[in-house]
Design an enzyme around this catalytic site. Sequence first.
Site, PDB file in Angstrom:
ATOM      1  N   TYR A   1      51.324  27.282 -34.448  1.00 38.61           N
ATOM      2  CA  TYR A   1      51.573  25.817 -34.000  1.00 38.61           C
ATOM      3  C   TYR A   1      51.522  26.151 -32.563  1.00 38.61           C
ATOM      4  O   TYR A   1      50.699  24.889 -31.977  1.00 38.61           O
ATOM      5  CB  TYR A   1      53.080  25.731 -34.117  1.00 38.61           C
TER       6      TYR A   1
ATOM      7  N   LYS B   1      48.611  23.700 -30.256  1.00 33.92           N
ATOM      8  CA  LYS B   1      49.138  22.604 -29.289  1.00 33.92           C
ATOM      9  C   LYS B   1      48.485  23.018 -28.066  1.00 33.92           C
ATOM     10  O   LYS B   1      48.250  22.068 -27.086  1.00 33.92           O
ATOM     11  CB  LYS B   1      50.658  22.706 -29.235  1.00 33.92           C
TER      12      LYS B   1
END
Length: 268
Positions: free
Chosen positions: A157, A161
């Site tokens: 994740y 990002k």
Amino acid sequence: MSISKGITLITGSAQGIGRSIALRLARDGFDVALNDVPTKGPQLESVATEIKSLGRRVCVVPADVSVDEQVKGMVNDAVTNLGGLDVMIANAGVGTVTSLISSTVESWDHTLAVNARGPYLCYKYAAMQMIDQGHGGRIIGASSLVGKMAFPNNCAYGASKFAIRGLTQVAALELGKYGITVNAYAPGAIQTPLTEEMIMDESGKIDFETLIPDPVSRKWVMSVFENVPIKHIGQPEDIASIVSYLASKEAHFITGQCISVDGGICMS
């Protein structure tokens, strides 16, 4: 119906932050194309009904943002139904909470496909359409607090990002000459169905113990959140408000930025 401020397409708009962005931009005067995966059709139709009640035109364009041809078709369908594209919000994303060692190739690939390839495809096809139209536009993507600060148990994740920030800066450099600005927003802990499932307990508080089994890492993360200037959990509307500004004409001189909306955790 008042004169439209333009046409916007928001991915991942069936719920949470995407839904709030869609409703805010509709209130601002934009006509709206709503996207999410096909299985969320009923939720999309519900959002569409709310937007119609605000007096704005709306269409639903389901697609998997990780699939090239589907994103291309999604943009084309939005343009066909509403007459153009002025603002692209690449908001769709998935969340995973896992350590580097316990992660799998499959979970890594899925997270990067949705969270990084998806915005790349949205930026690409939106830019192509905006260049053809010849009057500029706005492209806005979803980064995260963990795209600015490394946190444990966020290998895939966090990587996805961080990728949005690089993608946004490169796109801003390339597209500025066409009058297209490219920016991103970086939410902290926002109360949405996704974050409730990923990181919160039944009372709506961050479940640090389950989220971070290692006590040393947990102590560090808890200290970060304990020292945040604004103590309460953010709401989807907090993200919608910054997107509203970035989508406006007033934001014409802002590009290549990733703006934190996290209560003051990350001040850079």
